[in-house]
Design an enzyme around this catalytic site. Structure first.
Site, PDB file in Angstrom:
ATOM      1  N   GLY A  20       0.948  -1.043  -0.157  1.00 44.95           N
ATOM      2  CA  GLY A  20      -0.063  -0.008   0.189  1.00 44.95           C
ATOM      3  C   GLY A  20       1.119   1.392  -0.144  1.00 44.95           C
ATOM      4  O   GLY A  20       2.234   1.280   0.310  1.00 44.95           O
ATOM      5  N   PRO A  43       1.123  -6.479   3.021  1.00 45.53           N
ATOM      6  CA  PRO A  43       2.563  -7.260   3.876  1.00 45.53           C
ATOM      7  C   PRO A  43       3.035  -5.391   4.904  1.00 45.53           C
ATOM      8  O   PRO A  43       3.589  -5.820   5.363  1.00 45.53           O
ATOM      9  CB  PRO A  43       3.887  -7.579   2.696  1.00 45.53           C
ATOM     10  CG  PRO A  43       2.418  -9.037   1.649  1.00 45.53           C
ATOM     11  CD  PRO A  43       1.503  -7.778   1.925  1.00 45.53           C
ATOM     12  N   GLU A  44       3.497  -5.051   2.952  1.00 48.34           N
ATOM     13  CA  GLU A  44       3.649  -3.616   4.172  1.00 48.34           C
ATOM     14  C   GLU A  44       2.688  -2.193   3.911  1.00 48.34           C
ATOM     15  O   GLU A  44       2.212  -2.582   2.933  1.00 48.34           O
ATOM     16  CB  GLU A  44       5.064  -3.225   3.726  1.00 48.34           C
ATOM     17  CG  GLU A  44       5.956  -4.699   4.243  1.00 48.34           C
ATOM     18  CD  GLU A  44       6.678  -3.967   5.482  1.00 48.34           C
ATOM     19  OE1 GLU A  44       6.376  -2.542   6.145  1.00 48.34           O
ATOM     20  OE2 GLU A  44       7.403  -4.748   5.715  1.00 48.34           O
ATOM     21  N   THR A  45       2.259  -1.446   4.666  1.00 50.04           N
ATOM     22  CA  THR A  45       1.449   0.009   3.827  1.00 50.04           C
ATOM     23  C   THR A  45       3.021   1.406   4.116  1.00 50.04           C
ATOM     24  O   THR A  45       3.296   1.206   5.207  1.00 50.04           O
ATOM     25  CB  THR A  45       0.397  -0.285   4.157  1.00 50.04           C
ATOM     26  OG1 THR A  45      -0.168  -0.528   4.957  1.00 50.04           O
ATOM     27  CG2 THR A  45      -0.471   1.309   4.018  1.00 50.04           C
TER      28      THR A  45
END
Length: 264
Positions: A20, A43-45
């Site tokens: 994101g 998994p990551e933003t």
């Protein structure tokens, strides 16, 4: 605010590692950013805001914790800034992060290079019960700043691994990285997989930060500074690496799969 989902370290949608990217007008509250990351459940933003010309503040969150370094979400952020915010081709973008100053560039072919700190692992004794948790016998083990690195006998063992994910959470603060040399005749040099249950990510699809650990290991093993890694998650992805002293250049591409508006 405008928000994106970008597949990183791939040249096609629905592969690589999704991240994101949220474009902020100013720094945001950490608790709010954590809630957004949990809502997106990627998994990551990444949360990015402009501070000066070609300079940005950047933070990264998994669904459960903030992390101090994330390669694929930085690559995704660079892609968004170039494709939607008018960053000039090949202009150096500077990010102020918890890991210090990072720099990224995107060439006219869409290849993004990230200048990250190297994180060379130090050989350590194999932790008790690690082989049982992995379901495979390690060939070598080492510790990096946040991660446990495990070399396995061959690429097929890495590919076929079915570890006890919950048990792996006991072996590292951030992630357990497993790796092996590529098969003879492959178009890459090493393979890996990354398990980060302690950070809320059972298996990460493609991990830039892990390649800051893998680059020093395989550069020493293969006596070359320019290498290509393939992360053998179900989504798979390719990461080019170039070791330069205590820095690593990570190379990859990205594809936007969602462009929308965050209303909360």
């Amino acid at each position: 605010m405008r928000a994106f989902i970008v597949d990183a370290f791939t040249d096609r949608p629905f592969a690589g590692n999704p991240a994101g990217v949220c474009l902020l007008d100013e720094p945001a509250d950490a608790a709010w950013m954590q809630r957004v990351a949990a809502e997106l459940n990627l998994p990551e933003t990444a949360f990015v805001h402009r501070t000066a010309e070609n300079t940005y503040g950047l933070r990264w969150f998994t669904p459960t914790v903030e992390v101090d370094l994330c390669g694929h979400a930085t690559l995704a952020t660079t892609h968004v800034l170039h494709t939607t915010q008018g960053a000039a081709p090949d202009a150096a973008l500077h990010f102020d992060t918890l890991s210090g100053a990072l720099t990224a560039r995107r060439d006219d072919q869409g290849v993004i290079s990230l200048d990250f700190p190297a994180d060379a692992p130090t050989a350590t004794p194999e932790p008790p019960h690690l082989a049982e948790a992995l379901g495979a016998e390690p060939k070598w083990t080492g510790r990096a700043r946040h991660d446990l690195l495990v070399e396995l006998p061959d690429a097929a063992t890495v590919r076929d691994l079915t570890p006890d994910i919950a048990a792996l959470a006991d072996f590292s603060g951030r992630a357990v990285i497993v790796t092996a040399s590529a098969p003879d005749g492959a178009d890459h040099d090493f393979v890996s997989r990354v398990f980060a249950p302690a950070a809320g990510i059972p298996e990460d699809p493609v991990t830039g930060a892990a390649h800051c650990v893998l680059a020093p290991l395989w550069s020493g093993r293969l006596d070359r500074t320019t290498l290509t890694g393939v992360q053998l998650s179900p989504r798979c992805g390719r990461v080019g690496v170039e070791l330069r002293g205590d820095r690593v250049t990570l190379l990859g591409q990205a594809v936007t799969v969602f462009d929308g508006e965050l209303r909360a």
